[in-house]
Design a protein around this motif. Structure first.
Motif, PDB file in Angstrom:
ATOM      1  N   ILE A 123       0.839  -1.202   0.000  1.00 56.32           N
ATOM      2  CA  ILE A 123       0.000   0.000   0.000  1.00 56.32           C
ATOM      3  C   ILE A 123       0.869   1.246   0.000  1.00 56.32           C
ATOM      4  O   ILE A 123       0.597   2.210  -0.731  1.00 56.32           O
ATOM      5  CB  ILE A 123      -0.977  -0.010   1.198  1.00 56.32           C
ATOM      6  CG1 ILE A 123      -2.066  -1.058   0.971  1.00 56.32           C
ATOM      7  CG2 ILE A 123      -1.606   1.362   1.419  1.00 56.32           C
ATOM      8  CD1 ILE A 123      -2.965  -1.284   2.156  1.00 56.32           C
ATOM      9  N   ALA A 124       1.935   1.233   0.801  1.00 58.74           N
ATOM     10  CA  ALA A 124       2.843   2.382   0.826  1.00 58.74           C
ATOM     11  C   ALA A 124       3.491   2.576  -0.544  1.00 58.74           C
ATOM     12  O   ALA A 124       3.632   3.708  -1.024  1.00 58.74           O
ATOM     13  CB  ALA A 124       3.906   2.185   1.903  1.00 58.74           C
ATOM     14  N   SER A 125       3.863   1.463  -1.201  1.00 57.01           N
ATOM     15  CA  SER A 125       4.466   1.561  -2.539  1.00 57.01           C
ATOM     16  C   SER A 125       3.472   2.126  -3.541  1.00 57.01           C
ATOM     17  O   SER A 125       3.831   2.955  -4.381  1.00 57.01           O
ATOM     18  CB  SER A 125       4.928   0.179  -3.008  1.00 57.01           C
ATOM     19  OG  SER A 125       5.949  -0.295  -2.172  1.00 57.01           O
ATOM     20  N   VAL A 126       2.229   1.674  -3.458  1.00 58.02           N
ATOM     21  CA  VAL A 126       1.201   2.185  -4.370  1.00 58.02           C
ATOM     22  C   VAL A 126       0.971   3.673  -4.129  1.00 58.02           C
ATOM     23  O   VAL A 126       0.827   4.461  -5.077  1.00 58.02           O
ATOM     24  CB  VAL A 126      -0.112   1.388  -4.209  1.00 58.02           C
ATOM     25  CG1 VAL A 126      -1.271   2.080  -4.897  1.00 58.02           C
ATOM     26  CG2 VAL A 126       0.056  -0.021  -4.758  1.00 58.02           C
ATOM     27  N   GLN A 127       0.966   4.065  -2.870  1.00 55.26           N
ATOM     28  CA  GLN A 127       0.787   5.488  -2.562  1.00 55.26           C
ATOM     29  C   GLN A 127       1.943   6.308  -3.130  1.00 55.26           C
ATOM     30  O   GLN A 127       1.728   7.367  -3.721  1.00 55.26           O
ATOM     31  CB  GLN A 127       0.674   5.701  -1.045  1.00 55.26           C
ATOM     32  CG  GLN A 127      -0.643   5.248  -0.463  1.00 55.26           C
ATOM     33  CD  GLN A 127      -0.687   5.351   1.044  1.00 55.26           C
ATOM     34  OE1 GLN A 127       0.344   5.398   1.697  1.00 55.26           O
ATOM     35  NE2 GLN A 127      -1.891   5.364   1.593  1.00 55.26           N
ATOM     36  N   THR A 128       3.159   5.818  -2.957  1.00 57.40           N
ATOM     37  CA  THR A 128       4.327   6.516  -3.496  1.00 57.40           C
ATOM     38  C   THR A 128       4.234   6.596  -5.019  1.00 57.40           C
ATOM     39  O   THR A 128       4.473   7.651  -5.613  1.00 57.40           O
ATOM     40  CB  THR A 128       5.620   5.784  -3.091  1.00 57.40           C
ATOM     41  OG1 THR A 128       5.678   5.713  -1.670  1.00 57.40           O
ATOM     42  CG2 THR A 128       6.849   6.493  -3.614  1.00 57.40           C
ATOM     43  N   LEU A 129       3.886   5.470  -5.645  1.00 62.28           N
ATOM     44  CA  LEU A 129       3.754   5.441  -7.100  1.00 62.28           C
ATOM     45  C   LEU A 129       2.670   6.406  -7.570  1.00 62.28           C
ATOM     46  O   LEU A 129       2.854   7.132  -8.554  1.00 62.28           O
ATOM     47  CB  LEU A 129       3.427   4.024  -7.564  1.00 62.28           C
ATOM     48  CG  LEU A 129       3.297   3.794  -9.062  1.00 62.28           C
ATOM     49  CD1 LEU A 129       4.621   4.104  -9.757  1.00 62.28           C
ATOM     50  CD2 LEU A 129       2.873   2.373  -9.342  1.00 62.28           C
ATOM     51  N   THR A 130       1.563   6.451  -6.843  1.00 61.58           N
ATOM     52  CA  THR A 130       0.472   7.364  -7.199  1.00 61.58           C
ATOM     53  C   THR A 130       0.921   8.808  -7.083  1.00 61.58           C
ATOM     54  O   THR A 130       0.627   9.629  -7.964  1.00 61.58           O
ATOM     55  CB  THR A 130      -0.743   7.117  -6.280  1.00 61.58           C
ATOM     56  OG1 THR A 130      -1.140   5.756  -6.398  1.00 61.58           O
ATOM     57  CG2 THR A 130      -1.896   8.009  -6.636  1.00 61.58           C
ATOM     58  N   GLU A 131       1.650   9.112  -6.008  1.00 59.15           N
ATOM     59  CA  GLU A 131       2.137  10.487  -5.832  1.00 59.15           C
ATOM     60  C   GLU A 131       3.107  10.861  -6.943  1.00 59.15           C
ATOM     61  O   GLU A 131       3.039  11.960  -7.509  1.00 59.15           O
ATOM     62  CB  GLU A 131       2.790  10.639  -4.460  1.00 59.15           C
ATOM     63  CG  GLU A 131       1.810  10.577  -3.307  1.00 59.15           C
ATOM     64  CD  GLU A 131       2.489  10.466  -1.950  1.00 59.15           C
ATOM     65  OE1 GLU A 131       3.735  10.418  -1.904  1.00 59.15           O
ATOM     66  OE2 GLU A 131       1.764  10.409  -0.948  1.00 59.15           O
ATOM     67  N   GLU A 132       4.021   9.931  -7.271  1.00 62.78           N
ATOM     68  CA  GLU A 132       4.987  10.204  -8.334  1.00 62.78           C
ATOM     69  C   GLU A 132       4.283  10.327  -9.682  1.00 62.78           C
ATOM     70  O   GLU A 132       4.617  11.193 -10.493  1.00 62.78           O
ATOM     71  CB  GLU A 132       6.046   9.106  -8.389  1.00 62.78           C
ATOM     72  CG  GLU A 132       6.986   9.110  -7.201  1.00 62.78           C
ATOM     73  CD  GLU A 132       7.924   7.914  -7.185  1.00 62.78           C
ATOM     74  OE1 GLU A 132       7.810   7.040  -8.070  1.00 62.78           O
ATOM     75  OE2 GLU A 132       8.757   7.849  -6.270  1.00 62.78           O
ATOM     76  N   GLY A 133       3.306   9.438  -9.932  1.00 63.63           N
ATOM     77  CA  GLY A 133       2.543   9.498 -11.179  1.00 63.63           C
ATOM     78  C   GLY A 133       1.755  10.786 -11.283  1.00 63.63           C
ATOM     79  O   GLY A 133       1.679  11.401 -12.345  1.00 63.63           O
ATOM     80  N   SER A 134       1.201  11.204 -10.163  1.00 68.24           N
ATOM     81  CA  SER A 134       0.442  12.454 -10.135  1.00 68.24           C
ATOM     82  C   SER A 134       1.359  13.628 -10.461  1.00 68.24           C
ATOM     83  O   SER A 134       0.984  14.527 -11.215  1.00 68.24           O
ATOM     84  CB  SER A 134      -0.203  12.637  -8.762  1.00 68.24           C
ATOM     85  OG  SER A 134      -0.827  13.878  -8.656  1.00 68.24           O
ATOM     86  N   THR A 135       2.562  13.592  -9.909  1.00 71.54           N
ATOM     87  CA  THR A 135       3.524  14.659 -10.183  1.00 71.54           C
ATOM     88  C   THR A 135       3.891  14.669 -11.667  1.00 71.54           C
ATOM     89  O   THR A 135       3.951  15.733 -12.293  1.00 71.54           O
ATOM     90  CB  THR A 135       4.798  14.458  -9.328  1.00 71.54           C
ATOM     91  OG1 THR A 135       4.428  14.415  -7.953  1.00 71.54           O
ATOM     92  CG2 THR A 135       5.798  15.564  -9.545  1.00 71.54           C
ATOM     93  N   GLY A 136       4.103  13.489 -12.250  1.00 72.80           N
ATOM     94  CA  GLY A 136       4.447  13.393 -13.674  1.00 72.80           C
ATOM     95  C   GLY A 136       3.311  13.869 -14.562  1.00 72.80           C
ATOM     96  O   GLY A 136       3.529  14.577 -15.553  1.00 72.80           O
TER      97      GLY A 136
END
Length: 121
Positions: free
Chosen positions: A70-83
């Motif tokens: 879940i933490a990895s998905v959250q990080t990925l979502t945040e990074e994807g959102s930034t991109g």
């Protein structure tokens, strides 16, 4: 007469004592059976508790892995959102009017060449 009553009372007490003794023996036998049953079930209970302990340990490991995922998905979502945000900003920075003019100019330059090469077909 008094001796007869005393004798009757003593016999009654004897019968009562015999019944009490029989009930005590039956209670003792039932208690022994219960203790034997509990002792014979003890290994199964211990085995079940050990299995439950191992299962709980595996569940704890699984919960930890899920939390990490879940933490990895959250990080990925945040990074994807930034991109995505950066890409949208770049698109918004494009000068669409200038791009359309450049496409029109390119079309005007390429059209005579296309007509020329089209004659050789």
């Amino acid at each position: 007469m008094e001796q007869d009553k005393t004798l009757e009372l003593l016999e009654e007490m004897k019968r009562i004592n015999q019944k009490t003794l029989m009930h005590q023996r039956m209670a003792t036998i039932l208690l022994i059976i219960f203790v034997i049953a509990v002792v014979s079930m003890l290994p199964n209970v211990v085995s079940t508790l050990n299995t439950a302990k191992v299962t709980l340990e595996h569940m704890n490991d699984a919960v930890t892995e899920v939390e990490t995922a879940i933490a990895s998905v959250q990080t990925l979502t945040e990074e994807g959102s930034t991109g995505i945000t950066a890409a949208i900003e770049k698109i918004n920075e494009l000068d669409i009017e200038t791009l359309n003019d450049a496409i029109t100019d390119l079309s005007e330059v390429v059209k005579p060449m296309a007509d020329f090469f089209g004659r050789f077909k």
